[in-house]
Design a protein around this motif. Structure first.
Motif, PDB file in Angstrom:
ATOM      1  N   VAL A  88       0.839  -1.206   0.000  1.00 13.14           N
ATOM      2  CA  VAL A  88       0.000   0.000   0.000  1.00 13.14           C
ATOM      3  C   VAL A  88       0.869   1.250   0.000  1.00 13.14           C
ATOM      4  O   VAL A  88       0.619   2.205  -0.746  1.00 13.14           O
ATOM      5  N   PHE A  89       1.920   1.252   0.831  1.00  8.58           N
ATOM      6  CA  PHE A  89       2.803   2.415   0.889  1.00  8.58           C
ATOM      7  C   PHE A  89       3.475   2.666  -0.459  1.00  8.58           C
ATOM      8  O   PHE A  89       3.696   3.823  -0.844  1.00  8.58           O
ATOM      9  N   SER A  90       3.807   1.609  -1.177  1.00  8.29           N
ATOM     10  CA  SER A  90       4.420   1.746  -2.494  1.00  8.29           C
ATOM     11  C   SER A  90       3.532   2.559  -3.424  1.00  8.29           C
ATOM     12  O   SER A  90       4.013   3.423  -4.170  1.00  8.29           O
ATOM     13  N   ARG A  91       2.255   2.292  -3.375  1.00  6.83           N
ATOM     14  CA  ARG A  91       1.307   3.029  -4.218  1.00  6.83           C
ATOM     15  C   ARG A  91       1.140   4.474  -3.743  1.00  6.83           C
ATOM     16  O   ARG A  91       1.081   5.399  -4.540  1.00  6.83           O
ATOM     17  N   GLU A  92       1.111   4.661  -2.406  1.00  2.53           N
ATOM     18  CA  GLU A  92       0.844   5.984  -1.856  1.00  2.53           C
ATOM     19  C   GLU A  92       2.006   6.957  -2.061  1.00  2.53           C
ATOM     20  O   GLU A  92       1.785   8.146  -2.313  1.00  2.53           O
ATOM     21  N   VAL A  93       3.254   6.486  -1.945  1.00  2.22           N
ATOM     22  CA  VAL A  93       4.393   7.404  -2.088  1.00  2.22           C
ATOM     23  C   VAL A  93       4.695   7.699  -3.543  1.00  2.22           C
ATOM     24  O   VAL A  93       5.343   8.705  -3.851  1.00  2.22           O
ATOM     25  N   GLY A  94       4.257   6.834  -4.451  1.00  8.10           N
ATOM     26  CA  GLY A  94       4.415   7.087  -5.873  1.00  8.10           C
ATOM     27  C   GLY A  94       5.827   6.936  -6.387  1.00  8.10           C
ATOM     28  O   GLY A  94       6.739   6.522  -5.668  1.00  8.10           O
ATOM     29  N   LYS A  95       6.013   7.332  -7.645  1.00  9.15           N
ATOM     30  CA  LYS A  95       7.303   7.095  -8.309  1.00  9.15           C
ATOM     31  C   LYS A  95       8.432   7.938  -7.707  1.00  9.15           C
ATOM     32  O   LYS A  95       9.609   7.596  -7.851  1.00  9.15           O
ATOM     33  N   ASN A  96       8.089   9.052  -7.068  1.00 12.24           N
ATOM     34  CA  ASN A  96       9.124   9.887  -6.461  1.00 12.24           C
ATOM     35  C   ASN A  96       9.393   9.519  -5.007  1.00 12.24           C
ATOM     36  O   ASN A  96      10.273  10.093  -4.370  1.00 12.24           O
ATOM     37  N   GLY A  97       8.608   8.588  -4.466  1.00 10.05           N
ATOM     38  CA  GLY A  97       8.808   8.110  -3.101  1.00 10.05           C
ATOM     39  C   GLY A  97       9.590   6.816  -3.085  1.00 10.05           C
ATOM     40  O   GLY A  97       9.987   6.290  -4.126  1.00 10.05           O
ATOM     41  N   HIS A  98       9.803   6.314  -1.887  1.00 10.14           N
ATOM     42  CA  HIS A  98      10.617   5.105  -1.751  1.00 10.14           C
ATOM     43  C   HIS A  98      10.187   4.331  -0.510  1.00 10.14           C
ATOM     44  O   HIS A  98       9.920   4.928   0.534  1.00 10.14           O
ATOM     45  N   VAL A  99      10.085   3.016  -0.641  1.00  8.82           N
ATOM     46  CA  VAL A  99       9.696   2.150   0.473  1.00  8.82           C
ATOM     47  C   VAL A  99      10.778   1.097   0.672  1.00  8.82           C
ATOM     48  O   VAL A  99      11.287   0.530  -0.298  1.00  8.82           O
ATOM     49  N   VAL A 100      11.130   0.867   1.930  1.00 10.41           N
ATOM     50  CA  VAL A 100      12.043  -0.228   2.272  1.00 10.41           C
ATOM     51  C   VAL A 100      11.266  -1.240   3.098  1.00 10.41           C
ATOM     52  O   VAL A 100      10.711  -0.909   4.147  1.00 10.41           O
ATOM     53  N   LEU A 101      11.191  -2.453   2.599  1.00 10.05           N
ATOM     54  CA  LEU A 101      10.598  -3.565   3.346  1.00 10.05           C
ATOM     55  C   LEU A 101      11.748  -4.319   3.996  1.00 10.05           C
ATOM     56  O   LEU A 101      12.598  -4.883   3.305  1.00 10.05           O
ATOM     57  N   SER A 102      11.790  -4.311   5.331  1.00  5.39           N
ATOM     58  CA  SER A 102      12.883  -4.985   6.030  1.00  5.39           C
ATOM     59  C   SER A 102      12.333  -6.075   6.935  1.00  5.39           C
ATOM     60  O   SER A 102      11.220  -5.983   7.445  1.00  5.39           O
ATOM     61  N   ASP A 103      13.147  -7.094   7.122  1.00 12.01           N
ATOM     62  CA  ASP A 103      12.802  -8.175   8.043  1.00 12.01           C
ATOM     63  C   ASP A 103      14.095  -8.870   8.416  1.00 12.01           C
ATOM     64  O   ASP A 103      15.054  -8.874   7.639  1.00 12.01           O
ATOM     65  N   ILE A 104      14.130  -9.445   9.602  1.00 10.28           N
ATOM     66  CA  ILE A 104      15.317 -10.173  10.030  1.00 10.28           C
ATOM     67  C   ILE A 104      15.331 -11.589   9.481  1.00 10.28           C
ATOM     68  O   ILE A 104      16.363 -12.258   9.458  1.00 10.28           O
ATOM     69  N   ASN A 105      14.173 -12.048   9.004  1.00  9.39           N
ATOM     70  CA  ASN A 105      14.022 -13.434   8.566  1.00  9.39           C
ATOM     71  C   ASN A 105      14.006 -13.504   7.040  1.00  9.39           C
ATOM     72  O   ASN A 105      13.115 -12.951   6.384  1.00  9.39           O
ATOM     73  N   ALA A 106      14.991 -14.201   6.467  1.00  8.97           N
ATOM     74  CA  ALA A 106      15.124 -14.261   5.015  1.00  8.97           C
ATOM     75  C   ALA A 106      13.949 -14.966   4.350  1.00  8.97           C
ATOM     76  O   ALA A 106      13.528 -14.588   3.253  1.00  8.97           O
ATOM     77  N   ALA A 107      13.406 -15.997   5.003  1.00  5.80           N
ATOM     78  CA  ALA A 107      12.283 -16.729   4.407  1.00  5.80           C
ATOM     79  C   ALA A 107      11.050 -15.842   4.300  1.00  5.80           C
ATOM     80  O   ALA A 107      10.356 -15.841   3.275  1.00  5.80           O
ATOM     81  N   MET A 108      10.755 -15.073   5.351  1.00  2.31           N
ATOM     82  CA  MET A 108       9.627 -14.154   5.314  1.00  2.31           C
ATOM     83  C   MET A 108       9.854 -13.063   4.273  1.00  2.31           C
ATOM     84  O   MET A 108       8.952 -12.710   3.500  1.00  2.31           O
TER      85      MET A 108
END
Length: 377
Positions: free
Chosen positions: A206-226
């Motif tokens: 959802v954040f990817s859509r909201e920030v648009g092409k000039n925005g940026h989202v980082v999805l982080s997790d400690i677990n590689a499988a997730m």
């Protein structure tokens, strides 16, 4: 029986000469074709060998290079930077060859091998740093150094069935909880967002859509499988302004100070070994005026509901985990971890102690879940 000489072309005959010439041309074409095919095969084999050698390199990984942040990298360029552990090991070996190492040198080498600020998924809690200090893993008491690995085992086990189980466990209500949390985020076009413990990417999508092409989202997790599940899901959805980073919520070491307009963590804080350290790290990476949003299970405020919720959590959840994910123990831990998580007021106080201002919370489903919000001055 025919004369064999009749089977040979008459070289004085123009037609025969043409047939012979055509035969030579065909032979040449066949030879050229075979040679070309062999050349192509050799090149293809060499290219495949090079690709395989690259894939077998230990430093190769499927996620974004931390050194490239906060500027987003195009998807597909997703290999994490080599850690410095190997360099530390080689230097230690060189020192050892010169003479006997001291106890402090050995301790430093062990610590470097286990955790480095740019190798953020390793455990900052070791026997060297925390000794025999205890914490909880569900209802069990374990050494701090053990908890991260135990939590990793749980989420590696449930990663593939995580979304299905969320729908089943909450009867789909988790989608409404997340939608409400997003409505409180204040996210706008062009902003930078960090979704910690983002797993399968519900919020990040959802954040990817909201920030648009000039925005940026980082999805982080400690677990590689997730994180791999989330990566595949968001790439398939065409989210081309998202990076995927393996990161420990306690340190958020890959990220610079004052990097993000919004930091979120959804149903992940209760699994963190040192929640106070995680809140301080979240405060560090937020820009001044930035917002933290925590969506987490909490304490029901209606006593009859609390009893029914306990009964459901400790009977139905492990049973569903067994039937759907073939893992009842992991879902037993998840139920226990919810009960061990700080209640609404305690978590609000922890946020304030970490430096956040104007902290508040909203109870959802009579307090089964709460959304906490705080701001960086």
């Amino acid at each position: 029986m025919s004369d064999s000489s009749n089977d040979l072309p008459d070289k004085s005959n123009p037609v025969a000469k043409s047939v012979t010439a055509n035969g030579h041309i065909q032979d040449k074409l066949i030879k050229d074709s075979i040679a070309n095919s062999q050349d192509i095969s050799a090149k293809a084999q060499a290219r495949n060998s090079a690709i395989n050698a690259t894939l077998e390199t230990p430093a190769a990984n499927d996620f974004t290079q931390a050194k490239d942040l906060p500027v987003g990298t195009p998807q597909g360029q997703q290999t994490i930077a080599p850690t410095d552990s190997a360099a530390h090991s080689s230097n230690d070996s060189a020192d050892n060859s010169k003479g006997e190492t001291t106890a402090s040198d050995k301790a430093a080498a062990v610590k470097a091998a286990l955790f480095h600020e740019r190798d953020d998924i390793n455990n900052p809690h070791t026997p060297d740093t925390d000794g025999e200090e205890k914490t909880h893993f569900g209802y069990k008491t374990v050494n701090k150094a053990e908890k991260q690995a135990r939590v990793a085992d749980v989420f590696t086990s449930v990663a593939k069935k995580y979304d299905i189980m969320n729908d089943l466990m909450s009867f789909g209500i988790h989608r409404l909880w997340k939608r409400y949390a997003i409505s409180l985020s204040g996210v706008r076009a062009g902003q930078h967002v960090l979704d910690i413990a983002g797993g399968t990417g519900d919020l990040a999508k959802v954040f990817s859509r909201e920030v648009g092409k000039n925005g940026h989202v980082v999805l982080s997790d400690i677990n590689a499988a997730m994180l791999e599940v989330g990566r595949e899901r968001l790439i398939n959805a065409g989210c081309n302004n998202v990076d995927f980073i393996l990161a420990n919520a306690e340190t958020l070491a890959p990220f610079e100070d004052n990097s993000f307009d919004l930091v979120t963590i959804s149903f992940g804080l209760r699994n963190v070994t040192d929640k106070d350290a995680a809140l301080r790290a979240m405060h560090r990476v937020l820009k001044p005026g930035g917002r933290l949003l925590i969506l987490e299970f909490s304490k029901p405020i209606f006593e009859p509901l609390s009893k029914a919720y306990d009964l459901y959590s400790f009977t139905a959840l492990p049973l569903m985990g067994k039937l759907v994910a073939n893992d009842s123990e992991s879902y037993k831990y998840l139920a226990e971890s919810i009960r061990m998580h700080p209640d609404q007021q305690t978590l609000k106080q922890m946020m304030e102690e970490a430096g956040f201002e104007n902290c508040d919370f909203n109870n959802l489903t009579a307090g089964i879940v709460a959304v906490h919000r705080g701001f960086k001055a």
